[in-house]
Design a protein around this motif. Sequence first.
Motif, PDB file in Angstrom:
ATOM      1  N   CYS A  56       0.812  -1.214   0.000  1.00  0.00           N
ATOM      2  CA  CYS A  56       0.000   0.000   0.000  1.00  0.00           C
ATOM      3  C   CYS A  56       0.848   1.268   0.000  1.00  0.00           C
ATOM      4  CB  CYS A  56      -0.929   0.011   1.215  1.00  0.00           C
ATOM      5  SG  CYS A  56      -2.097  -1.361   1.270  1.00  0.00           S
ATOM      6  N   ASP A  57       2.147   1.129  -0.133  1.00  0.00           N
ATOM      7  CA  ASP A  57       3.031   2.292  -0.114  1.00  0.00           C
ATOM      8  C   ASP A  57       2.850   3.104  -1.398  1.00  0.00           C
ATOM      9  OD1 ASP A  57       4.952   4.063   0.725  1.00  0.00           O
ATOM     10  OD2 ASP A  57       6.519   2.564   1.032  1.00  0.00           O
ATOM     11  N   THR A  58       3.263   4.354  -1.361  1.00  0.00           N
ATOM     12  CA  THR A  58       3.099   5.240  -2.521  1.00  0.00           C
ATOM     13  C   THR A  58       3.883   4.753  -3.733  1.00  0.00           C
ATOM     14  OG1 THR A  58       4.891   6.639  -1.689  1.00  0.00           O
ATOM     15  CG2 THR A  58       2.645   7.293  -1.127  1.00  0.00           C
ATOM     16  N   CYS A  59       4.942   3.980  -3.507  1.00  0.00           N
ATOM     17  CA  CYS A  59       5.758   3.524  -4.624  1.00  0.00           C
ATOM     18  C   CYS A  59       5.059   2.442  -5.446  1.00  0.00           C
ATOM     19  CB  CYS A  59       7.114   3.011  -4.135  1.00  0.00           C
ATOM     20  SG  CYS A  59       7.027   1.788  -2.815  1.00  0.00           S
ATOM     21  N   ILE A  60       3.959   1.895  -4.951  1.00  0.00           N
ATOM     22  CA  ILE A  60       3.199   0.943  -5.754  1.00  0.00           C
ATOM     23  C   ILE A  60       2.516   1.674  -6.902  1.00  0.00           C
ATOM     24  CG2 ILE A  60       1.307  -0.719  -5.758  1.00  0.00           C
ATOM     25  CD1 ILE A  60       3.876  -1.662  -4.381  1.00  0.00           C
ATOM     26  N   MET A  61       1.973   2.845  -6.619  1.00  0.00           N
ATOM     27  CA  MET A  61       1.358   3.650  -7.671  1.00  0.00           C
ATOM     28  C   MET A  61       2.392   4.432  -8.469  1.00  0.00           C
ATOM     29  SD  MET A  61      -1.786   2.929  -7.655  1.00  0.00           S
ATOM     30  CE  MET A  61      -2.378   4.216  -8.754  1.00  0.00           C
ATOM     31  N   SER A  62       3.508   4.753  -7.847  1.00  0.00           N
ATOM     32  CA  SER A  62       4.583   5.509  -8.508  1.00  0.00           C
ATOM     33  C   SER A  62       5.885   4.724  -8.346  1.00  0.00           C
ATOM     34  CB  SER A  62       4.723   6.900  -7.888  1.00  0.00           C
ATOM     35  OG  SER A  62       3.526   7.631  -7.974  1.00  0.00           O
ATOM     36  N   PRO A  63       6.087   3.676  -9.158  1.00  0.00           N
ATOM     37  CA  PRO A  63       7.216   2.763  -8.949  1.00  0.00           C
ATOM     38  C   PRO A  63       8.584   3.425  -9.029  1.00  0.00           C
ATOM     39  CG  PRO A  63       6.134   2.330 -11.047  1.00  0.00           C
ATOM     40  CD  PRO A  63       5.236   3.250 -10.288  1.00  0.00           C
ATOM     41  N   GLU A  64       8.679   4.554  -9.712  1.00  0.00           N
ATOM     42  CA  GLU A  64       9.961   5.258  -9.764  1.00  0.00           C
ATOM     43  C   GLU A  64      10.378   5.776  -8.385  1.00  0.00           C
ATOM     44  OE1 GLU A  64       6.793   8.392 -10.446  1.00  0.00           O
ATOM     45  OE2 GLU A  64       7.163   6.299 -11.036  1.00  0.00           O
ATOM     46  N   LYS A  65       9.428   5.789  -7.430  1.00  0.00           N
ATOM     47  CA  LYS A  65       9.716   6.239  -6.071  1.00  0.00           C
ATOM     48  C   LYS A  65      10.106   5.084  -5.149  1.00  0.00           C
ATOM     49  CE  LYS A  65       6.557  10.195  -6.400  1.00  0.00           C
ATOM     50  NZ  LYS A  65       5.336  10.850  -5.837  1.00  0.00           N
ATOM     51  N   CYS A  66      10.270   3.886  -5.704  1.00  0.00           N
ATOM     52  CA  CYS A  66      10.682   2.730  -4.902  1.00  0.00           C
ATOM     53  C   CYS A  66      11.933   3.073  -4.102  1.00  0.00           C
ATOM     54  CB  CYS A  66      10.947   1.536  -5.818  1.00  0.00           C
ATOM     55  SG  CYS A  66      11.631   0.096  -4.969  1.00  0.00           S
TER      56      CYS A  66
ATOM     57  N   GLY B 121       9.550   1.861 -13.358  1.00  0.00           N
ATOM     58  CA  GLY B 121       8.990   3.185 -13.138  1.00  0.00           C
ATOM     59  C   GLY B 121       9.799   4.285 -13.798  1.00  0.00           C
ATOM     60  N   LEU B 122      11.124   4.139 -13.789  1.00  0.00           N
ATOM     61  CA  LEU B 122      11.977   5.140 -14.422  1.00  0.00           C
ATOM     62  C   LEU B 122      11.795   5.155 -15.938  1.00  0.00           C
ATOM     63  CD1 LEU B 122      15.242   4.593 -12.331  1.00  0.00           C
ATOM     64  CD2 LEU B 122      13.649   6.512 -12.155  1.00  0.00           C
ATOM     65  N   VAL B 123      11.656   3.951 -16.520  1.00  0.00           N
ATOM     66  CA  VAL B 123      11.424   3.880 -17.968  1.00  0.00           C
ATOM     67  C   VAL B 123      10.026   4.408 -18.296  1.00  0.00           C
ATOM     68  CG1 VAL B 123      11.229   2.343 -19.961  1.00  0.00           C
ATOM     69  CG2 VAL B 123      13.029   1.958 -18.260  1.00  0.00           C
ATOM     70  N   GLU B 124       9.028   4.028 -17.496  1.00  0.00           N
ATOM     71  CA  GLU B 124       7.670   4.506 -17.734  1.00  0.00           C
ATOM     72  C   GLU B 124       7.608   6.031 -17.647  1.00  0.00           C
ATOM     73  OE1 GLU B 124       3.208   3.431 -16.156  1.00  0.00           O
ATOM     74  OE2 GLU B 124       4.730   3.915 -14.650  1.00  0.00           O
ATOM     75  N   THR B 125       8.294   6.611 -16.668  1.00  0.00           N
ATOM     76  CA  THR B 125       8.310   8.065 -16.522  1.00  0.00           C
ATOM     77  C   THR B 125       8.865   8.731 -17.772  1.00  0.00           C
ATOM     78  OG1 THR B 125       8.531   7.932 -14.115  1.00  0.00           O
ATOM     79  CG2 THR B 125       9.240   9.982 -15.155  1.00  0.00           C
ATOM     80  N   LEU B 126       9.869   8.117 -18.373  1.00  0.00           N
ATOM     81  CA  LEU B 126      10.442   8.632 -19.614  1.00  0.00           C
ATOM     82  C   LEU B 126       9.388   8.620 -20.725  1.00  0.00           C
ATOM     83  CD1 LEU B 126      13.121   9.569 -20.963  1.00  0.00           C
ATOM     84  CD2 LEU B 126      13.549   7.161 -21.508  1.00  0.00           C
ATOM     85  N   PHE B 127       8.653   7.519 -20.844  1.00  0.00           N
ATOM     86  CA  PHE B 127       7.646   7.391 -21.896  1.00  0.00           C
ATOM     87  C   PHE B 127       6.435   8.290 -21.653  1.00  0.00           C
ATOM     88  CE2 PHE B 127      10.241   4.043 -23.361  1.00  0.00           C
ATOM     89  CZ  PHE B 127       9.836   3.724 -24.646  1.00  0.00           C
ATOM     90  N   LYS B 128       6.182   8.631 -20.395  1.00  0.00           N
ATOM     91  CA  LYS B 128       5.038   9.491 -20.086  1.00  0.00           C
ATOM     92  C   LYS B 128       5.208  10.899 -20.641  1.00  0.00           C
ATOM     93  CE  LYS B 128       4.705   8.780 -15.602  1.00  0.00           C
ATOM     94  NZ  LYS B 128       4.162   8.829 -14.226  1.00  0.00           N
ATOM     95  N   THR B 129       6.398  11.246 -21.049  1.00  0.00           N
ATOM     96  CA  THR B 129       6.578  12.552 -21.691  1.00  0.00           C
ATOM     97  C   THR B 129       5.973  12.565 -23.089  1.00  0.00           C
ATOM     98  OG1 THR B 129       8.751  11.964 -22.631  1.00  0.00           O
ATOM     99  CG2 THR B 129       8.723  12.923 -20.411  1.00  0.00           C
TER     100      THR B 129
END
Length: 274
Positions: free
Chosen positions: A75-85, A151-159
């Motif tokens: 339930c941690d925030t990094c589950i929804m935002s994996p780049e914050k793991c 999450g880091l790769v997904e964040t890149l693609f979200k641009t």
Amino acid sequence: MLLGNLKKMSVSAPSGQVQYSLNLGDENVALNDLLGKKISLSLSGDIHCVHCGRQTKKSFNQGFCFPCFKKLAACDTCIMSPEKCHFHLGTCREPEWGEKYCMQDHYVYLANSSGLKVGITRGDQLPTRWIDQGATQARALFRVNNRRMSGLVETLFKTQVADKTNWRNMLKGSAAELDLEYEQERLIGLLYEGLDALQNEFGLQSITDLSDENETHQFTYPVLDYPTKVTSLNGDKTPDIEGVLMGIKGQYWMLDTGVINIRKYTGYQASFSF
């Protein structure tokens, strides 16, 4: 009539044809067989945490009580935002859980549900993750070595592309077919510098390009008729829900009386009849 605590629907997709089962306690019902028939779902008001089983007045994060919501790594925030793991920092809420679920191969993918989107999932969640989002097409882009990297790769693609499904549009019909192989090549061409930077920082083995060994998956959902107007049914305000089952897509039932997200009511005690 069946009685028990709701869980999200189980799915399978032999040959791309999606099959659904309703899980209610220890019972399950093949829902595809009920298309065109009147069904009834009644929520008693009792909610039990899917982790510890305690009764709770409110469900958090689709099925957890508040104490579990606050303490569990799931339930941690990094589950929804994996780049914050933050596993690598030694601050994971449950290191053993993180080792099992986060420190394993994940996939970054493109899907077409309400249009083109990027997403991530563990390897053992394919194709379930795609189906739960109502994707009619999906294609894995990369295999990466842990959740944070996904999450880091997904964040890149979200641009360049959305990372959310417009659930209302998804329930109005199938999105126009896309050439996901072309989109994969197009996006990698735009983002190769960022991908190279991640590999330089984390190592060449951290990201594996699946362009040459991948395929686009197609899914067909059990739907008799899509709604022209999406009316959401709220089980907390109206606990007795009934109507003719017109279709199932994602984790939604499409009734002639409205649509309901079954996953939202995970842990709710309910009765089901048809």
